[in-house]
Design a protein around this motif. Structure first.
Motif, PDB file in Angstrom:
ATOM      1  N   LEU A  13       4.683  20.059  72.293  1.00  0.00           N
ATOM      2  CA  LEU A  13       4.463  18.657  72.650  1.00  0.00           C
ATOM      3  C   LEU A  13       4.064  17.832  71.419  1.00  0.00           C
ATOM      4  O   LEU A  13       4.460  16.673  71.271  1.00  0.00           O
ATOM      5  CB  LEU A  13       3.377  18.546  73.725  1.00  0.00           C
ATOM      6  CG  LEU A  13       3.787  19.057  75.100  1.00  0.00           C
ATOM      7  CD1 LEU A  13       2.612  18.977  76.072  1.00  0.00           C
ATOM      8  CD2 LEU A  13       4.977  18.263  75.648  1.00  0.00           C
ATOM      9  N   GLY A 173       8.265  17.499  77.076  1.00  0.00           N
ATOM     10  CA  GLY A 173       7.567  17.860  78.308  1.00  0.00           C
ATOM     11  C   GLY A 173       8.528  18.261  79.405  1.00  0.00           C
ATOM     12  O   GLY A 173       8.350  19.283  80.075  1.00  0.00           O
ATOM     13  N   VAL A 190       1.097  15.657  78.599  1.00  0.00           N
ATOM     14  CA  VAL A 190       1.911  14.549  78.076  1.00  0.00           C
ATOM     15  C   VAL A 190       1.162  13.222  78.251  1.00  0.00           C
ATOM     16  O   VAL A 190       1.050  12.418  77.316  1.00  0.00           O
ATOM     17  CB  VAL A 190       3.288  14.501  78.785  1.00  0.00           C
ATOM     18  CG1 VAL A 190       4.019  13.198  78.464  1.00  0.00           C
ATOM     19  CG2 VAL A 190       4.135  15.696  78.375  1.00  0.00           C
TER      20      VAL A 190
END
Lengths: 221, 242
Positions: A13, A173, A190
């Protein structure tokens, strides 16, 4: 939510977050330059220029950003213009937001009192010099808070780049969630990461608003 | 030096100047008085081309004032202007306001411009405020900075557009003192004002405007004490008895 999941997902991420930041900065720069140009064109006494800028601004504001991105990424190649998804997302967001930036700048420029321009003229300054030394420095202060808000919007809308395959944070994500089914963990992460990026920006804008709001009322600057 | 010959000016359908003629000699102080809407500020704004005029002519040292010509910026450096609302640049310090024209219009070296600006600010009594920002000053102080800014261009004449009308009464005196000193030094001045005392004392000549025309003009003392025109008498009665 397993802690091991978090440590496994976070590096991926964060890689996406880096791309998110790159798109945001690129689009912000492009929208600033293009927006300033559009604002000056729209305020120009030359009718052809102001009409062109006005039309461009209205068309861009009237289109969903996602459609503009699709157009740049899927339609332009058919016209012989090949762009990477990353380039397309910066150009798409930059052009889309240039219309809003132009309105921010125009409002800033128009807020300058006519007396300022008259005073500058009365000491023999020419239009370009007046713009550079008198109007723009004051207009930028007025336009800074809305400019900051626009930056926050660009940051959030950079997630639209996921729709044209850019592996920014939202897309990263999506990919993890699709393969692990850990929807809660992934999208919470996220969301938190977006807040880490946007909240400092929002606080910064609030500070600017207080600072310039005070000086506009006659306080010290 | 300033020669205005039968100028006419309309804003839309309204004719605000109906043939105004006025000659100002070098070193002369001329005050324009009259009710609001009489056109006195418009005359002033036509002299340095902030407003265009429709008919007639204005010359400054035999050079035509034409808003559309390239010459206009050069002419403006010769005729300074002081505004009712001061119009200082709020994002620049007092001394930067005064240096702006010399540095960026006349291309003077920064050191020279700075030294001159300091000297001018001392002259108008603001030697201790050079690094302040305009909004930190009183209206009277701001107006004196504006006068210094106009003087920094070393103009041959200065136009004053109601320079004390936006000031609190107790601040008017300082500004008028600076203007009186300028007049005594031989500066050519055209002053739109409601300060009849100043006009009587300092002006060489007073013109009374009404309805876009100069109805009466003459020696300051005579015009203000023994006006011959009915409109002038009426106007003076109103302003002096308020």
């Amino acid at each position: 939510m397993e802690f091991s999941d978090i440590t496994a997902f976070l590096p991926i991420l964060l890689k996406g977050a880096l791309i998110t930041v790159q798109i945001t900065i690129g689009a912000l720069l492009l929208s600033t330059l293009l927006g300033l140009l559009l604002a000056l064109m729209k305020l120009s006494p030359v009718r052809a220029l102001s009409l062109t800028a006005g039309t461009f601004i209205n068309v861009v504001r009237g289109l969903p950003i996602i459609v503009q991105l699709f157009y740049i990424y899927f339609v332009l190649p058919e016209l012989g213009i090949q762009l990477s998804a990353f380039q397309a997302s910066i150009i798409g967001l930059g052009v889309a937001y240039s219309a809003y930036q132009a309105e921010n700048f125009r409002a800033g420029i128009e807020a300058i009192e006519a007396g300022q321009i008259e005073a500058a003229r009365s000491i023999g300054m020419k239009s370009k010099l007046i713009m550079r030394r008198v109007v723009l420095p004051q207009a930028i202060r007025i336009a800074l808070p809305p400019y900051g808000n626009t930056a926050v919007m660009i940051l959030k809308d950079s997630s639209l780049a996921s729709t044209i395959t850019v592996a920014e944070m939202t897309r990263a994500g999506q990919l993890i969630a699709a393969s692990t089914f850990q929807n809660t963990t992934v999208y919470t992460l996220v969301a938190l990461l977006y807040l880490c990026l946007s909240l400092p920006l929002i606080f910064g804008v609030n500070r600017l608003e207080r600072y310039f709001g005070k000086s506009a009322k006659g306080g010290n600057s | 030096m300033i020669n205005i010959n039968a100028i006419h000016k309309s804003f839309g359908d309204v004719e605000v100047l109906k043939g105004v003629s006025l000659t100002v000699a070098k070193g002369e102080v001329v005050c324009l008085i009259g009710p609001s809407g009489s056109g006195k500020s418009t005359v002033l704004r036509c002299i340095n081309g902030l407003e265009s005029y429709d008919q007639g002519s204005i010359t400054i040292n035999d050079r035509q004032v034409d808003v559309a010509s390239k010459d206009i910026n050069d002419l403006r450096t010769q005729v300074g202007m002081v505004f009712q609302r001061f119009n200082l640049f709020p994002h620049r310090t007092v001394v930067e306001n005064v240096m702006e024209g010399p540095i960026f219009v006349k291309n003077e070296p920064r050191e020279t411009a700075h030294a001159n600006a300091i000297a001018l600010l001392e002259k108008v009594g603001l030697g201790d405020k050079v690094e302040a920002y305009p909004q930190q000053l009183s209206g009277g102080q701001q107006q004196r900075v504006a006068i210094a800014r106009a003087l920094a261009m070393q103009p041959e004449a200065i136009l004053f557009d109601e320079p004390t009308s936006a000031l609190d009464p107790e601040l008017v005196g300082d500004v008028l003192t600076v203007m009186r000193d300028l007049a005594n030094e031989g500066m050519t001045m055209v002053v739109v004002t409601h300060e009849m005392g100043f006009a009587k004392e300092v002006a060489d000549r007073v013109c009374f405007l009404y309805g876009g025309q100069i109805v009466e003009s003459g020696d300051a003392h005579t015009l203000l004490t023994q006006p011959s025109h009915e409109r002038t008498q009426d106007f003076l009665r109103r302003v002096l008895n308020h």
